[in-house]
Design an enzyme around this catalytic site. Sequence first.
Site, short mmCIF file in Angstrom:
data_model
loop_
_atom_site.label_atom_id
_atom_site.label_comp_id
_atom_site.label_asym_id
_atom_site.label_seq_id
_atom_site.Cartn_x
_atom_site.Cartn_y
_atom_site.Cartn_z
N TRP A 79 0.70 -1.21 0.21
CA TRP A 79 0.32 -0.05 -0.43
C TRP A 79 0.82 1.45 -0.28
O TRP A 79 2.20 1.28 0.53
CB TRP A 79 -1.10 0.15 0.93
CG TRP A 79 -1.44 0.80 0.99
CD1 TRP A 79 -2.64 1.50 0.72
CD2 TRP A 79 -1.08 2.39 2.27
NE1 TRP A 79 -3.53 3.00 1.39
CE2 TRP A 79 -2.78 3.29 2.22
CE3 TRP A 79 -0.53 2.59 3.12
CZ2 TRP A 79 -2.15 4.55 2.81
CZ3 TRP A 79 -0.05 4.12 3.69
CH2 TRP A 79 -0.93 5.14 3.44
N CYS A 218 3.19 -7.20 1.39
CA CYS A 218 4.02 -8.13 0.68
C CYS A 218 3.65 -9.85 0.50
O CYS A 218 5.00 -9.65 0.74
CB CYS A 218 5.66 -7.58 1.32
SG CYS A 218 5.77 -6.44 1.30
#
Length: 272
Positions: A79, A218
């Site tokens: 993000w 991730c």
Amino acid sequence: MSELRFVRLGFGEDAVDYQVAWDKQREVHAARFADEIDDTCLLLEHPPVYTAGRRTAESERPLDGTPVVDVDRGGKITWHGPGQLVGYPIMKLPRPVDVVAHVRRLEDALILTAAEFGIETTRVEGRSGVWVLGDPRQETEQRPSLGGLSLDFDPRLHDEEFDARLNGPEYAPSNAGQRREDRKLAAIGIRVAKGVTMHGFSFNVNPDNAWFDRIIPCGIRDAGVTSLANELGRDISIAEVLPVVERRLREVLEGAELKPREIERPAEPASA
């Protein structure tokens, strides 16, 4: 390497739309490849946006269908948004390109930046980026609870289908600090095309980390995210951090002795 120049594209009310910044990256990349400009680092904030690297799995995206921009960098989903300092170093590397060495240099600069604010960070084996380490994990140790649930075992380590997003704040990435777990302060994802780097790093200064709770940041399920503000226990602005990041990037990147990646040659067969 050439002198590193910095371009501040926009922050706060002037935060730069992700697509606009991506187009700017491509423009600067082409100019750097043609040696029309020196190595250049774009620095900016983005309005809230999720971006997914090439290795992102479908199960790591937002469950509610929130739009995600698919990009050509390495890594997985993350993000970007207010309170996060984003840097896109666009640099020409010697061939054959050593991508890992470039990532390590970015990590070094951000580790030094965090240290200036009194935060000890490090690398984690097999996980790119800059990390604040949690307590050593022990299967028999009871982990602290946020809301009455005793975390005497961690299903994230045993259940491949476990999804923290369906299990409330106890496992939310944004609460990793309260759980004394490893937490990522800065993420790195790059692409190298024609020997010139693109994309780069995102450094969490003072964002609302709850944005990360909608995804598997991730692709990592057993750790979380943090920010300088979280770790310091006080407010801190991008304006405070920006000159430090620039100085440390210049120090590390301009001072680097760039070498092409060493290619291992197969051993000659022993003669009979």
